[in-house]
Design a protein around this motif. Structure first.
Motif, PDB file in Angstrom:
ATOM      1  N   PHE A  22       6.530  15.040   5.904  1.00 37.00           N
ATOM      2  CA  PHE A  22       6.806  15.228   6.850  1.00 37.00           C
ATOM      3  C   PHE A  22       6.900  16.139   8.083  1.00 37.00           C
ATOM      4  O   PHE A  22       6.910  15.886   9.693  1.00 37.00           O
ATOM      5  N   TYR A  64       5.413   6.190   8.932  1.00 41.01           N
ATOM      6  CA  TYR A  64       5.869   6.322   6.613  1.00 41.01           C
ATOM      7  C   TYR A  64       4.447   5.723   5.751  1.00 41.01           C
ATOM      8  O   TYR A  64       3.632   7.159   6.221  1.00 41.01           O
ATOM      9  N   THR A 120       1.240   8.260   4.892  1.00 35.59           N
ATOM     10  CA  THR A 120       1.345   8.727   3.934  1.00 35.59           C
ATOM     11  C   THR A 120      -0.965   7.894   3.119  1.00 35.59           C
ATOM     12  O   THR A 120      -0.957   8.821   1.997  1.00 35.59           O
TER      13      THR A 120
END
Length: 220
Positions: A38, A86, A90
């Protein structure tokens, strides 16, 4: 000199954007070796918003007075952008960059097929053949390894689904909607998501020195 058609102009812009995406992915692959997920997304997002504001002041056209229908599409596009960011980042952290690049090559096919099924956009065999040839060409270039595919490949596929939704939303926006406005809203949404995700998490000091993981050869 003959003016470029809309299709040719769009193709050139897509080529430029893909080159920028590849450079961005390579940089993020290196950064993610040292920074939490993040934090990396947040810092990248803040830089993106900063440059988007500069671009909007240079190009003009920043206008938030959108019709209600377009606001719905913009909101849906922003949520899809957040999801794509996201899941893709990832997967990028956990997979060789060649493998995730190979998975992303399905995107033109998913966008084309979904656009044809949902919106009745023209789809001919020549376009499908061109997409498949391009897909094979990318596979030859990136040469993904079988052992590089793991459970995070599903994250990459989910990212493809989100990007498909994002691109189709952009496709359905009114012609007069500023692309700078849409891009800035999307970048702001990603920053907000990353800031919320970073709350309570580890924050690593950012060094200006060369990352220890940089090998100068390949990203894996």
């Amino acid at each position: 000199m003959r003016a470029l058609s809309d299709n040719m102009r769009g193709a050139l812009l897509m080529m430029g954007s893909m080159a920028a995406f590849v450079f961005n992915d390579a940089c993020m692959k290196v950064v993610l070796k040292d920074l939490p997920l993040f934090q990396a997304i947040l810092l990248r997002g803040l830089a993106t918003v900063f440059f988007m504001v500069l671009v909007s002041r240079w190009l003009g056209g920043l206008d938030f007075r959108l019709p209600r229908r377009d606001w719905f599409l913009v909101a849906l596009r922003t949520m899809a952008d957040v999801g794509a960011t996201y899941f893709f980042i990832t997967a990028l952290r956990e997979m060789p960059i060649a493998n995730i690049t190979a998975i992303l090559q399905v995107l033109p096919l998913t966008v084309t097929l979904t656009g044809a099924m949902l919106f009745g956009e023209p789809l001919g065999w020549r376009r499908l053949v061109a997409i498949m040839i391009g897909f094979v060409g990318v596979m030859i270039i990136v040469r993904p390894s079988v052992d590089g595919f793991n459970s995070y490949a599903f994250y990459a596929l989910i990212a493809v689904a989100f990007v498909t939704v994002r691109d189709l939303c952009a496709r359905r926006l009114s012609a007069g909607v500023s692309s700078v406005t849409i891009a800035l809203i999307g970048a702001t949404g990603v920053v907000t998501f990353a800031a919320i995700g970073a709350i309570g998490g580890e924050w690593v000091p950012v060094s200006g020195s060369r990352p220890h993981c940089w090998q100068g050869r390949r990203f894996s």
